[in-house]
Design an enzyme around this catalytic site. Structure first.
Site, PDB file in Angstrom:
ATOM      1  N   ASN A  59      25.734  15.982  -4.847  1.00  0.00           N
ATOM      2  CA  ASN A  59      25.411  15.741  -3.607  1.00  0.00           C
ATOM      3  C   ASN A  59      25.527  16.749  -2.699  1.00  0.00           C
ATOM      4  OD1 ASN A  59      24.469  13.106  -2.020  1.00  0.00           O
ATOM      5  ND2 ASN A  59      25.890  14.150  -0.540  1.00  0.00           N
ATOM      6  N   GLU A  72      20.175  16.552  -4.437  1.00  0.00           N
ATOM      7  CA  GLU A  72      19.529  17.359  -3.490  1.00  0.00           C
ATOM      8  C   GLU A  72      19.365  18.773  -3.778  1.00  0.00           C
ATOM      9  OE1 GLU A  72      22.390  15.424  -2.361  1.00  0.00           O
ATOM     10  OE2 GLU A  72      21.255  14.014  -0.932  1.00  0.00           O
ATOM     11  N   ASP A 108      26.840  18.523  20.627  1.00  0.00           N
ATOM     12  CA  ASP A 108      25.955  18.444  19.508  1.00  0.00           C
ATOM     13  C   ASP A 108      24.508  18.550  19.609  1.00  0.00           C
ATOM     14  OD1 ASP A 108      25.142  17.575  17.009  1.00  0.00           O
ATOM     15  OD2 ASP A 108      26.885  16.578  16.661  1.00  0.00           O
TER      16      ASP A 108
HETATM   17  C1  FMN Z   1      22.621  21.247  11.120  1.00  0.00           C
HETATM   18  C2  FMN Z   1      23.001  19.920  10.523  1.00  0.00           C
HETATM   19  C3  FMN Z   1      24.517  19.510  10.887  1.00  0.00           C
HETATM   20  C4  FMN Z   1      24.880  18.283  10.498  1.00  0.00           C
HETATM   21  N1  FMN Z   1      26.172  17.781  10.649  1.00  0.00           N
HETATM   22  C5  FMN Z   1      26.491  16.865  10.108  1.00  0.00           C
HETATM   23  C6  FMN Z   1      27.969  16.413  10.152  1.00  0.00           C
HETATM   24  O1  FMN Z   1      28.854  17.032  10.947  1.00  0.00           O
HETATM   25  N2  FMN Z   1      28.373  15.311   9.499  1.00  0.00           N
HETATM   26  C7  FMN Z   1      27.476  14.373   8.911  1.00  0.00           C
HETATM   27  O2  FMN Z   1      28.016  13.482   8.429  1.00  0.00           O
HETATM   28  N3  FMN Z   1      26.315  14.695   8.924  1.00  0.00           N
HETATM   29  C8  FMN Z   1      25.784  15.863   9.479  1.00  0.00           C
HETATM   30  N4  FMN Z   1      24.439  16.211   9.406  1.00  0.00           N
HETATM   31  C9  FMN Z   1      23.371  15.134   8.690  1.00  0.00           C
HETATM   32  C10 FMN Z   1      23.733  15.207   7.174  1.00  0.00           C
HETATM   33  O3  FMN Z   1      23.387  16.705   6.683  1.00  0.00           O
HETATM   34  C11 FMN Z   1      22.337  14.465   6.656  1.00  0.00           C
HETATM   35  O4  FMN Z   1      22.447  13.171   7.198  1.00  0.00           O
HETATM   36  C12 FMN Z   1      22.274  14.246   5.166  1.00  0.00           C
HETATM   37  O5  FMN Z   1      21.158  13.581   4.626  1.00  0.00           O
HETATM   38  C13 FMN Z   1      23.577  13.632   4.472  1.00  0.00           C
HETATM   39  O6  FMN Z   1      23.412  13.600   3.195  1.00  0.00           O
HETATM   40  P1  FMN Z   1      23.739  12.244   2.159  1.00  0.00           P
HETATM   41  O7  FMN Z   1      22.248  11.732   2.518  1.00  0.00           O
HETATM   42  O8  FMN Z   1      23.612  12.998   1.045  1.00  0.00           O
HETATM   43  O9  FMN Z   1      24.796  11.632   2.663  1.00  0.00           O
HETATM   44  C14 FMN Z   1      23.867  17.313   9.842  1.00  0.00           C
HETATM   45  C15 FMN Z   1      22.659  17.721   9.495  1.00  0.00           C
HETATM   46  C16 FMN Z   1      22.143  19.001   9.973  1.00  0.00           C
HETATM   47  C17 FMN Z   1      20.944  19.578   9.594  1.00  0.00           C
HETATM   48 MN    MN Z   2      22.739  12.306  -0.841  1.00  0.00          MN
END
Ligand code: FMN
Ligand code: MN
Length: 442
Positions: free
Chosen positions: A149, A212, A257
């Site tokens: 992941n 991913e 944020d």
């Molecule tokens: C620049 C950026 C910062 C992010 N920061 C966070 C964060 O601090 N914590 C979090 O849980 N998701 C954060 N996200 C969102 C996750 O990366 C996003 O929801 C991702 O799809 C989660 O992966 P998963 O679907 O495999 O759980 C961020 C996304 C971006 C693009």
């Molecule tokens: Mn995922």
């Protein structure tokens, strides 16, 4: 759809060098302080990419590298208009990255085992932030059944080898819970200076168990290398931090944020950093919180997932996650309407395609979804509030929305159907004047 395959991907470093050759990379002429100065200058020059040396670290920083869709498209070697389809194709056609030997991996050119995060170019972005933050880190983790992941997690530095990470209850969180239920601890790798395909894939929301990195590889081919902890990381990245998610919790935040407002302080997991690998002369990627680049990386990967859901119920012609809506809470969706209720169905589908979406406007394909004046015109001339506005009460919203309940995330959602009734097309046509050569008259 035709196959979209490119043979060679472009690394983070190669893109920085390409922009430099083309005269598109700003160079700070003096060393910047990590305390506020890096963030302030990045903000001031937005959306132009900036490379700088910093006073408190031997390593350089770069920011605003992907601050516009044009920059992202240039890196992926396509047109801006093709991005949504390119990403959708990658989501639907994941492919295995090539794994290379350690000796072939630039990211392993140097390894620091005596970790000291105060020596890293990690900025304090604003005076009221809880501490310096790593903002561009993509976390890679493995689960025995679900596989790999990728996800972004902001990380606040709280010690020489400790950060506290914001981990929402999604896939990484699930991986942590699963390994801990068996008495273990989760190993992770944090990539900083990841190529654009990894950044976009890391921000993409697909089902648990979907790797991913494979989406990234279809977006643009990538080479990976296996670390001692078994995690495969981009071989050409600038930095890779190896870490372990501990059971310890600390206060995370305050942090400004995406919305430009402060997120609340929460108890979050501490990550122990055990090693840092980096290329020779590495560049740390700084994603300015709430800045243009942050918005691009958050919003862009939601456009294909909305597109896909809407396209299941009617023909979708395009999706724009708007900047004014913090590149997260608002979307404009274009459709080719065929049935009277297509607008209403598209609204429901759009919310399914991006769970944090709060307001969505559906327009016909004569409206340019990227031109907010045109979108507003459609709302002004085509909407009747009692017929076309759909309000959904007590929905689950975004933790980033300061108007939603921060604990339960309860929010209302609104969908606006700004499409024209099928039998009244003519009445709503935007008439234009004849073009005339004014030189003949004046
Ligand atoms: C620049 C950026 C910062 C992010 N920061 C966070 C964060 O601090 N914590 C979090 O849980 N998701 C954060 N996200 C969102 C996750 O990366 C996003 O929801 C991702 O799809 C989660 O992966 P998963 O679907 O495999 O759980 C961020 C996304 C971006 C693009
Ligand atoms: Mn995922």
């Amino acid at each position: 759809m035709e196959e979209m395959i490119i043979m060679t991907g472009i690394s983070f470093r190669e893109f920085v060098q390409k922009l430099d050759r083309e005269g598109k990379l700003l160079h700070a002429k003096k060393k910047l302080s990590l305390k506020l100065e890096v963030a302030s200058l990045l903000h001031s020059v937005e959306p132009r990419p900036l490379l700088a040396e910093v006073r408190e670290s031997e390593y350089r920083i770069v920011g605003n590298l992907f601050a516009t869709k044009e920059l992202v498209a240039e890196c992926l070697g396509c047109r801006k208009e093709e991005l949504v389809k390119r990403m959708l194709y990658a989501i639907e056609n994941p492919s295995e990255p090539k794994v290379v030997e350690r000796s072939e991996a630039p990211v392993l050119e140097n390894t620091i085992t005596n970790v000291d995060l105060t020596k890293m170019p990690i900025p304090l972005h604003l005076p009221n932030d809880g501490g310096p933050y790593i903002t561009s880190g993509v976390v890679i983790a493995n689960d025995r059944e679900y596989g790999r992941n990728l996800s972004f997690h902001r990380m606040m530095v709280i010690g020489k080898n400790k950060v506290v990470a914001r981990i929402l209850p999604r896939h990484l969180n699930e991986f942590i819970n699963r390994v801990e239920a068996n008495g273990g601890e989760l190993d992770i790798a944090i990539v900083v200076g990841a190529p654009i395909n990894v950044l976009l894939a890391g921000a993409t929301s697909v089902d648990i168990g979907m790797d991913e990195m494979k989406i990234a590889n279809t977006l643009m081919p990538i080479r990976t290398v296996k670390l001692d902890n078994g995690i495969e990381v981009p071989a050409d990245a600038e930095f890779v931090y190896e870490g372990i998610v501990t059971k310890e919790e600390e206060n995370e935040g305050p942090f400004l944020d995406l919305t430009g407002t402060y997120d609340i302080v929460r108890r979050q997991r501490v990550i122990e950093i055990t090693k840092i690998h980096h290329r020779d002369n590495p560049i740390h990627h700084v994603l300015l919180p709430g800045g243009a680049e942050h918005k691009i990386l958050m919003g862009m990967p939601r456009e294909p997932t909305i597109f896909r859901e809407v396209n299941k119920v009617t023909e979708c012609t395009g999706v724009n996650i708007t900047q004014g809506g913090c590149s997260w809470l608002h979307a404009v969706v274009g459709i080719k309407k065929k049935n009277e209720n297509d607008g209403a169905r598209a609204i429901t589908a759009a919310f399914a395609g991006h769970k944090s979406l709060k307001h969505v406007v559906i327009v016909d394909d004569d409206i340019d979804i990227n031109n907010m004046e045109e979108v507003e015109w459609a709302i002004a001339t085509r909407v009747q509030g009692d017929r076309d506005v759909f309000i959904f009460k007590d929905q689950k919203g975004s933790s980033l929305d300061p108007s939603a309940n921060p604990m339960t995330l309860a929010t209302a959602k609104i969908g606006v159907d700004a499409t024209v009734p099928l039998n009244e097309k003519k009445k709503f046509k935007k008439e234009g004047y004849k073009e005339i050569n004014i030189d003949e008259y004046l």
